[in-house]
Write a protein that holds these residues in place. Sequence first.
Motif, PDB file in Angstrom:
ATOM      1  N   GLU A   1       0.821  -1.210   0.000  1.00  0.00           N
ATOM      2  CA  GLU A   1       0.000   0.000   0.000  1.00  0.00           C
ATOM      3  C   GLU A   1       0.855   1.258   0.000  1.00  0.00           C
ATOM      4  O   GLU A   1       0.520   2.249  -0.641  1.00  0.00           O
ATOM      5  CB  GLU A   1      -0.947  -0.004   1.199  1.00  0.00           C
ATOM      6  CG  GLU A   1      -2.055  -1.034   1.097  1.00  0.00           C
ATOM      7  CD  GLU A   1      -2.852  -1.162   2.379  1.00  0.00           C
ATOM      8  OE1 GLU A   1      -2.508  -0.492   3.380  1.00  0.00           O
ATOM      9  OE2 GLU A   1      -3.821  -1.936   2.387  1.00  0.00           O
ATOM     10  N   LYS A   2       1.955   1.249   0.731  1.00  0.00           N
ATOM     11  CA  LYS A   2       2.839   2.413   0.792  1.00  0.00           C
ATOM     12  C   LYS A   2       3.707   2.539  -0.457  1.00  0.00           C
ATOM     13  O   LYS A   2       4.310   3.583  -0.676  1.00  0.00           O
ATOM     14  CB  LYS A   2       3.745   2.329   2.023  1.00  0.00           C
ATOM     15  CG  LYS A   2       3.026   2.560   3.326  1.00  0.00           C
ATOM     16  CD  LYS A   2       3.995   2.526   4.483  1.00  0.00           C
ATOM     17  CE  LYS A   2       3.302   2.805   5.800  1.00  0.00           C
ATOM     18  NZ  LYS A   2       4.249   2.742   6.931  1.00  0.00           N
ATOM     19  N   GLY A   3       3.789   1.479  -1.242  1.00  0.00           N
ATOM     20  CA  GLY A   3       4.616   1.510  -2.444  1.00  0.00           C
ATOM     21  C   GLY A   3       6.073   1.202  -2.182  1.00  0.00           C
ATOM     22  O   GLY A   3       6.918   1.469  -3.037  1.00  0.00           O
ATOM     23  N   LEU A   4       6.391   0.655  -1.015  1.00  0.00           N
ATOM     24  CA  LEU A   4       7.773   0.315  -0.705  1.00  0.00           C
ATOM     25  C   LEU A   4       8.252  -0.891  -1.511  1.00  0.00           C
ATOM     26  O   LEU A   4       9.414  -0.965  -1.894  1.00  0.00           O
ATOM     27  CB  LEU A   4       7.937   0.048   0.791  1.00  0.00           C
ATOM     28  CG  LEU A   4       7.646   1.240   1.706  1.00  0.00           C
ATOM     29  CD1 LEU A   4       7.716   0.825   3.163  1.00  0.00           C
ATOM     30  CD2 LEU A   4       8.630   2.372   1.433  1.00  0.00           C
ATOM     31  N   ILE A   5       7.344  -1.830  -1.754  1.00  0.00           N
ATOM     32  CA  ILE A   5       7.664  -2.941  -2.646  1.00  0.00           C
ATOM     33  C   ILE A   5       6.616  -2.952  -3.745  1.00  0.00           C
ATOM     34  O   ILE A   5       5.467  -2.560  -3.535  1.00  0.00           O
ATOM     35  CB  ILE A   5       7.691  -4.301  -1.900  1.00  0.00           C
ATOM     36  CG1 ILE A   5       6.359  -4.575  -1.196  1.00  0.00           C
ATOM     37  CG2 ILE A   5       8.829  -4.378  -0.936  1.00  0.00           C
ATOM     38  CD1 ILE A   5       6.272  -5.964  -0.606  1.00  0.00           C
ATOM     39  N   LYS A   6       7.021  -3.359  -4.917  1.00  0.00           N
ATOM     40  CA  LYS A   6       6.116  -3.355  -6.054  1.00  0.00           C
ATOM     41  C   LYS A   6       5.452  -4.712  -6.175  1.00  0.00           C
ATOM     42  O   LYS A   6       6.077  -5.742  -5.978  1.00  0.00           O
ATOM     43  CB  LYS A   6       6.881  -3.023  -7.331  1.00  0.00           C
ATOM     44  CG  LYS A   6       7.425  -1.623  -7.325  1.00  0.00           C
ATOM     45  CD  LYS A   6       8.123  -1.309  -8.604  1.00  0.00           C
ATOM     46  CE  LYS A   6       8.646   0.122  -8.553  1.00  0.00           C
ATOM     47  NZ  LYS A   6       9.398   0.469  -9.742  1.00  0.00           N
ATOM     48  N   SER A   7       4.188  -4.668  -6.520  1.00  0.00           N
ATOM     49  CA  SER A   7       3.457  -5.901  -6.747  1.00  0.00           C
ATOM     50  C   SER A   7       3.899  -6.478  -8.087  1.00  0.00           C
ATOM     51  O   SER A   7       4.033  -5.766  -9.073  1.00  0.00           O
ATOM     52  CB  SER A   7       1.957  -5.638  -6.760  1.00  0.00           C
ATOM     53  OG  SER A   7       1.266  -6.806  -7.096  1.00  0.00           O
ATOM     54  N   ILE A   8       4.108  -7.750  -8.117  1.00  0.00           N
ATOM     55  CA  ILE A   8       4.572  -8.395  -9.342  1.00  0.00           C
ATOM     56  C   ILE A   8       3.396  -8.832 -10.213  1.00  0.00           C
ATOM     57  O   ILE A   8       3.568  -9.174 -11.365  1.00  0.00           O
ATOM     58  CB  ILE A   8       5.500  -9.572  -8.985  1.00  0.00           C
ATOM     59  CG1 ILE A   8       6.319  -9.974 -10.182  1.00  0.00           C
ATOM     60  CG2 ILE A   8       4.724 -10.743  -8.446  1.00  0.00           C
ATOM     61  CD1 ILE A   8       7.534 -10.764  -9.839  1.00  0.00           C
ATOM     62  N   LYS A   9       2.185  -8.759  -9.694  1.00  0.00           N
ATOM     63  CA  LYS A   9       1.018  -9.236 -10.418  1.00  0.00           C
ATOM     64  C   LYS A   9       0.793  -8.467 -11.722  1.00  0.00           C
ATOM     65  O   LYS A   9       0.593  -9.091 -12.771  1.00  0.00           O
ATOM     66  CB  LYS A   9      -0.212  -9.161  -9.517  1.00  0.00           C
ATOM     67  CG  LYS A   9      -1.432  -9.824 -10.099  1.00  0.00           C
ATOM     68  CD  LYS A   9      -2.577  -9.842  -9.143  1.00  0.00           C
ATOM     69  CE  LYS A   9      -3.781 -10.499  -9.767  1.00  0.00           C
ATOM     70  NZ  LYS A   9      -4.930 -10.467  -8.897  1.00  0.00           N
ATOM     71  N   PRO A  10       0.808  -7.105 -11.733  1.00  0.00           N
ATOM     72  CA  PRO A  10       0.630  -6.406 -13.022  1.00  0.00           C
ATOM     73  C   PRO A  10       1.717  -6.756 -14.030  1.00  0.00           C
ATOM     74  O   PRO A  10       1.447  -6.905 -15.215  1.00  0.00           O
ATOM     75  CB  PRO A  10       0.693  -4.924 -12.655  1.00  0.00           C
ATOM     76  CG  PRO A  10       0.395  -4.865 -11.215  1.00  0.00           C
ATOM     77  CD  PRO A  10       0.861  -6.160 -10.633  1.00  0.00           C
ATOM     78  N   PHE A  11       2.939  -6.912 -13.561  1.00  0.00           N
ATOM     79  CA  PHE A  11       4.040  -7.286 -14.437  1.00  0.00           C
ATOM     80  C   PHE A  11       3.792  -8.657 -15.047  1.00  0.00           C
ATOM     81  O   PHE A  11       3.961  -8.853 -16.253  1.00  0.00           O
ATOM     82  CB  PHE A  11       5.357  -7.282 -13.652  1.00  0.00           C
ATOM     83  CG  PHE A  11       6.539  -7.746 -14.449  1.00  0.00           C
ATOM     84  CD1 PHE A  11       7.106  -6.915 -15.393  1.00  0.00           C
ATOM     85  CD2 PHE A  11       7.068  -9.013 -14.260  1.00  0.00           C
ATOM     86  CE1 PHE A  11       8.191  -7.341 -16.140  1.00  0.00           C
ATOM     87  CE2 PHE A  11       8.153  -9.437 -15.001  1.00  0.00           C
ATOM     88  CZ  PHE A  11       8.712  -8.607 -15.943  1.00  0.00           C
ATOM     89  N   ASN A  12       3.371  -9.622 -14.231  1.00  0.00           N
ATOM     90  CA  ASN A  12       3.083 -10.966 -14.731  1.00  0.00           C
ATOM     91  C   ASN A  12       1.932 -10.953 -15.726  1.00  0.00           C
ATOM     92  O   ASN A  12       1.967 -11.657 -16.731  1.00  0.00           O
ATOM     93  CB  ASN A  12       2.754 -11.911 -13.571  1.00  0.00           C
ATOM     94  CG  ASN A  12       3.991 -12.333 -12.811  1.00  0.00           C
ATOM     95  OD1 ASN A  12       5.096 -12.176 -13.295  1.00  0.00           O
ATOM     96  ND2 ASN A  12       3.798 -12.843 -11.619  1.00  0.00           N
ATOM     97  N   GLU A  13       0.893 -10.144 -15.470  1.00  0.00           N
ATOM     98  CA  GLU A  13      -0.235 -10.066 -16.392  1.00  0.00           C
ATOM     99  C   GLU A  13       0.202  -9.483 -17.735  1.00  0.00           C
ATOM    100  O   GLU A  13      -0.232  -9.939 -18.789  1.00  0.00           O
ATOM    101  CB  GLU A  13      -1.351  -9.232 -15.776  1.00  0.00           C
ATOM    102  CG  GLU A  13      -2.057  -9.932 -14.637  1.00  0.00           C
ATOM    103  CD  GLU A  13      -3.075  -9.053 -13.935  1.00  0.00           C
ATOM    104  OE1 GLU A  13      -3.191  -7.859 -14.284  1.00  0.00           O
ATOM    105  OE2 GLU A  13      -3.758  -9.569 -13.043  1.00  0.00           O
ATOM    106  N   LYS A  14       1.075  -8.486 -17.705  1.00  0.00           N
ATOM    107  CA  LYS A  14       1.574  -7.871 -18.935  1.00  0.00           C
ATOM    108  C   LYS A  14       2.385  -8.887 -19.737  1.00  0.00           C
ATOM    109  O   LYS A  14       2.214  -9.023 -20.954  1.00  0.00           O
ATOM    110  CB  LYS A  14       2.438  -6.657 -18.593  1.00  0.00           C
ATOM    111  CG  LYS A  14       2.985  -5.932 -19.777  1.00  0.00           C
ATOM    112  CD  LYS A  14       3.828  -4.759 -19.342  1.00  0.00           C
ATOM    113  CE  LYS A  14       4.488  -4.082 -20.531  1.00  0.00           C
ATOM    114  NZ  LYS A  14       5.405  -3.026 -20.108  1.00  0.00           N
TER     115      LYS A  14
END
Length: 190
Positions: free
Chosen positions: A139-152
């Motif tokens: 939520e704070k953006g300290l780590i990026k979610s890998i889910k959008p990257f995997n979907e792309k």
Amino acid sequence: MAGLRHGPRRYKLSRDSQERWHLQRTQVTQLVQHERIQTTYAQAKALKTLAIQTFKVGREAAKKRKSKLLKLSGILTTRFSQQKLINEIIPKYREVNENIVNVVETKRRLGDNARMAYIEFAKNDLAVYEAAQKKEQLEKGLIKSIKPFNEKILQQEREFFKMKLDNAQNLLETKKLESDPHINRFEQDS
């Protein structure tokens, strides 16, 4: 009858008895403080028996037995770990025959390919805490979610394979038309 072994199984861990005692004493203190530690699988299996014994001594020390309190201070190296065992960890376990310590095997170590494992108290709140920490960091953006990257990446792969499949199908149809004599005669007649 040669080869029979009597008595409890003891893990040597390539150390003499004093080194082994100090290693396990330090590890059980760290286990009480952090409620989970990662070590080699052999050390975790060896530590499990001492952790259970320490827990039983702590349970007796919680009943204000002075001799057991002294024995507990001989096992755990810090006063903080003694207090945490008596005040926080022991009250979680009501029944006598409950599972106290778990050993969970994990990935092998990269350097020497040794079997690694977690040893942890069975009723710890670490999984809930870690999930909450990860969610908060996302939520704070300290780590990026890998889910959008995997979907792309998946979308790009789908498009690529669809294009390849269409090209292969077109190539197959053109080859079929060229090699089929009935189709060529029909085209020549009309």
